[in-house]
Motif scaffolding. Structure first.
Motif, PDB file in Angstrom:
ATOM      1  N   GLU A 217       7.331   1.967   4.131  1.00 47.12           N
ATOM      2  CA  GLU A 217       8.375   1.274   4.894  1.00 47.12           C
ATOM      3  C   GLU A 217       8.084   1.337   6.393  1.00 47.12           C
ATOM      4  N   MET A 218       7.569   2.465   6.870  1.00 53.09           N
ATOM      5  CA  MET A 218       7.250   2.602   8.291  1.00 53.09           C
ATOM      6  C   MET A 218       6.082   1.710   8.695  1.00 53.09           C
ATOM      7  N   ARG A 219       5.119   1.517   7.793  1.00 51.24           N
ATOM      8  CA  ARG A 219       3.982   0.643   8.109  1.00 51.24           C
ATOM      9  C   ARG A 219       4.446  -0.782   8.381  1.00 51.24           C
TER      10      ARG A 219
ATOM     11  N   GLY B  21       4.465  -2.126  14.758  1.00 51.29           N
ATOM     12  CA  GLY B  21       3.831  -3.367  15.154  1.00 51.29           C
ATOM     13  C   GLY B  21       4.774  -4.545  15.040  1.00 51.29           C
ATOM     14  N   ARG B  22       5.543  -4.599  13.962  1.00 50.75           N
ATOM     15  CA  ARG B  22       6.449  -5.718  13.740  1.00 50.75           C
ATOM     16  C   ARG B  22       7.794  -5.512  14.431  1.00 50.75           C
ATOM     17  N   LYS B  23       8.443  -4.380  14.185  1.00 52.81           N
ATOM     18  CA  LYS B  23       9.734  -4.098  14.827  1.00 52.81           C
ATOM     19  C   LYS B  23       9.588  -3.177  16.031  1.00 52.81           C
ATOM     20  N   ILE B  24       8.662  -2.230  15.943  1.00 57.18           N
ATOM     21  CA  ILE B  24       8.428  -1.288  17.043  1.00 57.18           C
ATOM     22  C   ILE B  24       6.934  -1.278  17.370  1.00 57.18           C
ATOM     23  N   ALA B  25       6.597  -1.436  18.640  1.00 53.66           N
ATOM     24  CA  ALA B  25       5.198  -1.372  19.070  1.00 53.66           C
ATOM     25  C   ALA B  25       5.093  -0.433  20.263  1.00 53.66           C
ATOM     26  N   MET B  26       3.900   0.078  20.499  1.00 53.33           N
ATOM     27  CA  MET B  26       3.711   1.059  21.572  1.00 53.33           C
ATOM     28  C   MET B  26       2.526   0.699  22.449  1.00 53.33           C
TER      29      MET B  26
ATOM     30  N   ILE C  96      -1.622  -9.030  13.590  1.00 56.23           N
ATOM     31  CA  ILE C  96      -0.928 -10.284  13.268  1.00 56.23           C
ATOM     32  C   ILE C  96      -1.089 -10.620  11.791  1.00 56.23           C
ATOM     33  N   VAL C  97      -2.318 -10.479  11.273  1.00 54.79           N
ATOM     34  CA  VAL C  97      -2.585 -10.751   9.854  1.00 54.79           C
ATOM     35  C   VAL C  97      -1.807  -9.792   8.964  1.00 54.79           C
ATOM     36  N   LEU C  98      -1.688  -8.541   9.414  1.00 54.80           N
ATOM     37  CA  LEU C  98      -1.019  -7.518   8.626  1.00 54.80           C
ATOM     38  C   LEU C  98       0.477  -7.807   8.461  1.00 54.80           C
ATOM     39  N   HIS C  99       1.109  -8.325   9.531  1.00 60.13           N
ATOM     40  CA  HIS C  99       2.567  -8.479   9.516  1.00 60.13           C
ATOM     41  C   HIS C  99       3.062  -9.902   9.292  1.00 60.13           C
ATOM     42  N   GLU C 100       2.209 -10.891   9.501  1.00 59.93           N
ATOM     43  CA  GLU C 100       2.657 -12.278   9.361  1.00 59.93           C
ATOM     44  C   GLU C 100       1.846 -12.985   8.280  1.00 59.93           C
ATOM     45  N   LYS C 101       2.516 -13.822   7.529  1.00 56.05           N
ATOM     46  CA  LYS C 101       1.857 -14.527   6.420  1.00 56.05           C
ATOM     47  C   LYS C 101       1.166 -15.779   6.937  1.00 56.05           C
ATOM     48  N   ILE C 102       0.072 -15.560   7.660  1.00 59.34           N
ATOM     49  CA  ILE C 102      -0.718 -16.669   8.192  1.00 59.34           C
ATOM     50  C   ILE C 102      -2.195 -16.414   7.922  1.00 59.34           C
TER      51      ILE C 102
END
Length: 337
Positions: free
Chosen positions: A88-90, A94-99, A122-128
């Motif tokens: 769930e944290m993964r 990047g998507r909700k919290i970034a540093m 971007i690839v990891l979090h977005e379906k593109i």
């Protein structure tokens, strides 16, 4: 600072310690604060105060061991991050919290092209598709002032300021709701500092991003923060809006921080540093952690811990003699020793 639906993120009674050579290092000691959507909170304090540990606790990237979250809750939109699974944290990182990390030299992979490092998240979090991710990564580079033609360059081909821009582009590539900026301009010269701060502010406004700015530079706080939490020995010693803290600093440590700043309008030969050193985090004082360095400390300060007191508005202070310090500060105390 009770729980409210308006609070986008809320930290309650967070405690974190490290274990080193059999010693227990008390890094964060009962820290609580909250942040509304779109606001910027500044965490201010000396090196070793626990600011970065707080940020890494939010992102759940503390090295365990030696670090351990001893207690507390971190609510993001009402859900406790500390109770979430790693999977769930993964999805949140990047998507909700970034540093934005302090040192771009260690935040970037030296053997991976910078464009690929941005596109990976971007690839990891977005379906593109990979091609679409590449286009978005190039757009992010241009947003931070780097030509898209440098997409295939390696980190060693960039200056320190340009590397930090890449790290900012990487952090903002998935339009996070919360940005944790860990001293993002410390390693940069003052001209580049101003440019990087402008980039962060503009992108924050464009994406409506909340931000926690970790810094020891009160000038940066004045420029970008709505609220300020002054951190000392792993505790919030003073909290309030930017105006409350800058117009009426009350805690002796906060007053000392302002006294250490050069003032172009003051005709003084020397700055007024806070004398002494921060306490050993493995052996904190019995009472107020600042008492060994405080000019107002008495036996009560040294033997009994101080609680955060409300001073009006959002302003709170952890000092039993806050009114004495406030009065002396108003009279123009020149130094703290």
């Amino acid at each position: 600072m009770g729980k409210s639906k308006a609070h986008f993120i809320e930290i309650k009674n967070l405690k974190v310690h490290y274990t080193s050579e059999g010693r227990k290092i008390h890094a964060v000691n009962d820290v609580s604060f909250s942040l509304k959507k779109g606001e910027t909170l500044g965490l201010v304090g000396e090196t070793g105060a626990g600011k970065t540990t707080i940020a890494k606790s939010i992102l759940r990237i503390l090295p365990e061991p030696p670090a351990q979250v001893e207690g507390g809750e971190i609510f993001l939109e009402g859900e406790d991050l500390l109770k979430m699974s790693n999977d769930e944290m993964r999805k949140i990182r990047g998507r909700k919290i970034a540093m934005i990390f302090q040192d771009p030299m260690t935040a970037l992979n030296p053997v991976m092209r910078i464009g690929k490092q941005i596109a990976e998240g971007i690839v990891l979090h977005e379906k593109i598709s990979a091609k679409e991710a590449e286009e978005k990564a190039k757009k992010m580079l241009e947003m931070v002032g780097i030509p898209a033609s440098r997409y295939r360059d390696y980190p060693h081909q960039f200056s320190g300021g340009m590397k930090q821009r890449v790290v900012i582009a990487m952090a903002l590539s998935c339009s996070p709701d919360l940005l944790l900026a860990d001293e993002p301009t410390t390693a940069l010269d003052v001209t580049i500092q101003a440019q990087v701060l402008d980039i962060i502010k503009n992108l924050q406004k464009e994406f409506e991003t909340s931000m926690i700015m970790i810094t020891h530079d009160l000038g940066i706080v004045a420029e970008v923060c709505d609220n300020v939490a002054v951190i000392y020995a792993g505790q919030v010693v003073e909290y309030g809006s930017r105006e409350e803290i800058f117009d009426n600093p009350v805690h002796p440590y906060t007053i000392g921080l302002f006294g250490s700043l050069p003032d172009i309008n003051s005709d003084v030969e020397r700055l007024s540093p806070i004398m002494g050193m921060p306490p050993d985090a493995s052996n904190l004082p019995k009472g107020c952690a600042f008492s060994p360095r405080c000019p107002y400390a008495d036996e009560q300060c040294k033997n009994a811990p101080a609680e955060l007191k409300p001073l009006g508005g959002t302003h709170t202070c952890r000092c039993i003699h806050e009114r004495r310090a406030e009065k002396l500060n108003a009279q123009g105390v020149e130094n703290l020793h």
